[in-house]
Scaffold this motif. Structure first.
Motif, PDB file in Angstrom:
ATOM      1  N   TYR A   5      31.148 -18.689  44.829  1.00 15.23           N
ATOM      2  CA  TYR A   5      30.732 -18.143  43.538  1.00 15.23           C
ATOM      3  C   TYR A   5      31.269 -16.726  43.347  1.00 15.23           C
ATOM      4  N   ARG A   6      31.273 -15.932  44.394  1.00 15.95           N
ATOM      5  CA  ARG A   6      31.850 -14.580  44.304  1.00 15.95           C
ATOM      6  C   ARG A   6      33.341 -14.643  43.994  1.00 15.95           C
ATOM      7  N   LYS A   7      34.033 -15.612  44.605  1.00 18.54           N
ATOM      8  CA  LYS A   7      35.446 -15.787  44.317  1.00 18.54           C
ATOM      9  C   LYS A   7      35.645 -16.198  42.855  1.00 18.54           C
ATOM     10  N   PHE A   8      34.777 -17.077  42.355  1.00 18.20           N
ATOM     11  CA  PHE A   8      34.821 -17.485  40.950  1.00 18.20           C
ATOM     12  C   PHE A   8      34.623 -16.277  40.030  1.00 18.20           C
ATOM     13  N   ILE A   9      33.679 -15.397  40.383  1.00 17.55           N
ATOM     14  CA  ILE A   9      33.417 -14.202  39.582  1.00 17.55           C
ATOM     15  C   ILE A   9      34.644 -13.303  39.543  1.00 17.55           C
ATOM     16  N   GLU A  10      35.315 -13.145  40.677  1.00 16.35           N
ATOM     17  CA  GLU A  10      36.504 -12.294  40.729  1.00 16.35           C
ATOM     18  C   GLU A  10      37.661 -12.888  39.940  1.00 16.35           C
ATOM     19  N   GLU A  11      37.813 -14.210  39.995  1.00 21.55           N
ATOM     20  CA  GLU A  11      38.928 -14.856  39.317  1.00 21.55           C
ATOM     21  C   GLU A  11      38.683 -15.035  37.817  1.00 21.55           C
ATOM     22  N   HIS A  12      37.422 -15.275  37.434  1.00 23.78           N
ATOM     23  CA  HIS A  12      37.086 -15.567  36.037  1.00 23.78           C
ATOM     24  C   HIS A  12      35.865 -14.747  35.593  1.00 23.78           C
ATOM     25  N   PRO A  13      36.016 -13.445  35.431  1.00 20.00           N
ATOM     26  CA  PRO A  13      34.845 -12.627  35.097  1.00 20.00           C
ATOM     27  C   PRO A  13      34.265 -12.937  33.715  1.00 20.00           C
ATOM     28  N   TYR A  14      35.114 -13.291  32.753  1.00 15.25           N
ATOM     29  CA  TYR A  14      34.609 -13.576  31.409  1.00 15.25           C
ATOM     30  C   TYR A  14      33.840 -14.897  31.365  1.00 15.25           C
ATOM     31  N   ALA A  15      34.328 -15.887  32.097  1.00 13.09           N
ATOM     32  CA  ALA A  15      33.611 -17.158  32.181  1.00 13.09           C
ATOM     33  C   ALA A  15      32.253 -16.962  32.849  1.00 13.09           C
ATOM     34  N   HIS A  16      32.201 -16.082  33.823  1.00  9.71           N
ATOM     35  CA  HIS A  16      30.939 -15.782  34.499  1.00  9.71           C
ATOM     36  C   HIS A  16      29.935 -15.174  33.515  1.00  9.71           C
ATOM     37  N   ILE A  17      30.404 -14.251  32.676  1.00 11.86           N
ATOM     38  CA  ILE A  17      29.513 -13.621  31.697  1.00 11.86           C
ATOM     39  C   ILE A  17      28.962 -14.663  30.724  1.00 11.86           C
ATOM     40  N   ILE A  18      29.832 -15.533  30.241  1.00 15.49           N
ATOM     41  CA  ILE A  18      29.387 -16.571  29.299  1.00 15.49           C
ATOM     42  C   ILE A  18      28.398 -17.513  29.974  1.00 15.49           C
ATOM     43  N   LEU A  19      28.672 -17.882  31.207  1.00 17.56           N
ATOM     44  CA  LEU A  19      27.774 -18.769  31.942  1.00 17.56           C
ATOM     45  C   LEU A  19      26.398 -18.143  32.129  1.00 17.56           C
ATOM     46  N   VAL A  20      26.366 -16.884  32.519  1.00 20.16           N
ATOM     47  CA  VAL A  20      25.093 -16.191  32.714  1.00 20.16           C
ATOM     48  C   VAL A  20      24.350 -16.049  31.382  1.00 20.16           C
ATOM     49  N   MET A  21      25.077 -15.721  30.305  1.00 21.30           N
ATOM     50  CA  MET A  21      24.436 -15.573  28.999  1.00 21.30           C
ATOM     51  C   MET A  21      23.812 -16.889  28.534  1.00 21.30           C
ATOM     52  N   GLU A  54      28.959  -6.270  27.909  1.00 20.26           N
ATOM     53  CA  GLU A  54      29.375  -6.674  29.259  1.00 20.26           C
ATOM     54  C   GLU A  54      30.868  -7.006  29.291  1.00 20.26           C
ATOM     55  N   PHE A  55      31.396  -7.629  28.234  1.00 20.88           N
ATOM     56  CA  PHE A  55      32.835  -7.884  28.154  1.00 20.88           C
ATOM     57  C   PHE A  55      33.617  -6.581  28.208  1.00 20.88           C
ATOM     58  N   LEU A  56      33.161  -5.582  27.466  1.00 17.83           N
ATOM     59  CA  LEU A  56      33.838  -4.287  27.461  1.00 17.83           C
ATOM     60  C   LEU A  56      33.778  -3.621  28.830  1.00 17.83           C
ATOM     61  N   ARG A  57      32.639  -3.765  29.516  1.00 22.24           N
ATOM     62  CA  ARG A  57      32.495  -3.183  30.850  1.00 22.24           C
ATOM     63  C   ARG A  57      33.460  -3.830  31.836  1.00 22.24           C
ATOM     64  N   VAL A  58      33.594  -5.147  31.761  1.00 21.25           N
ATOM     65  CA  VAL A  58      34.504  -5.858  32.657  1.00 21.25           C
ATOM     66  C   VAL A  58      35.950  -5.499  32.336  1.00 21.25           C
ATOM     67  N   LYS A  59      36.273  -5.397  31.056  1.00 21.19           N
ATOM     68  CA  LYS A  59      37.640  -5.034  30.663  1.00 21.19           C
ATOM     69  C   LYS A  59      38.006  -3.646  31.167  1.00 21.19           C
ATOM     70  N   ARG A  60      37.060  -2.707  31.052  1.00 20.80           N
ATOM     71  CA  ARG A  60      37.301  -1.351  31.533  1.00 20.80           C
ATOM     72  C   ARG A  60      37.484  -1.338  33.049  1.00 20.80           C
ATOM     73  N   ARG A  61      36.683  -2.118  33.769  1.00 20.92           N
ATOM     74  CA  ARG A  61      36.797  -2.159  35.224  1.00 20.92           C
ATOM     75  C   ARG A  61      38.137  -2.768  35.651  1.00 20.92           C
ATOM     76  N   LYS A  62      38.581  -3.819  34.938  1.00 20.61           N
ATOM     77  CA  LYS A  62      39.882  -4.433  35.266  1.00 20.61           C
ATOM     78  C   LYS A  62      41.012  -3.435  35.016  1.00 20.61           C
ATOM     79  N   ARG A  63      40.946  -2.707  33.905  1.00 21.97           N
ATOM     80  CA  ARG A  63      41.975  -1.731  33.580  1.00 21.97           C
ATOM     81  C   ARG A  63      41.995  -0.611  34.614  1.00 21.97           C
TER      82      ARG A  63
END
Length: 68
Positions: A5-21, A54-63
């Motif tokens: 699951y941690r690997k999934f979060i790292e590979e697909h952070p946006y999908a993780h956010i949608i799943l949690v929401m 949360e999308f903006l936070r993930v985008k900023r962290r990736k950048r």
């Protein structure tokens, strides 16, 4: 299982956010309906707003990680 699951979060952070929401919204709506027999439609805007933040936070962290 947790490592997968941690690997999934790292590979697909946006999908993780949608799943949690979706999961937390379903739980919250279910509890509200069970307790009060009511559905508050305006609360969906709160969920969407928090998801966008949360999308903006993930985008900023990736950048930040790409620049480092």
């Amino acid at each position: 299982m947790i490592n997968k699951y941690r690997k999934f979060i790292e590979e697909h952070p946006y999908a993780h956010i949608i799943l949690v929401m979706l999961l937390t919204s379903f739980i919250g709506i279910s509890i509200e309906y069970i307790v009060n027999r009511d559905f508050i439609g305006s609360e969906i805007y709160t969920a969407i707003g928090l998801t966008l933040i949360e999308f903006l936070r993930v985008k900023r962290r990736k950048r930040k990680n790409e620049n480092a």
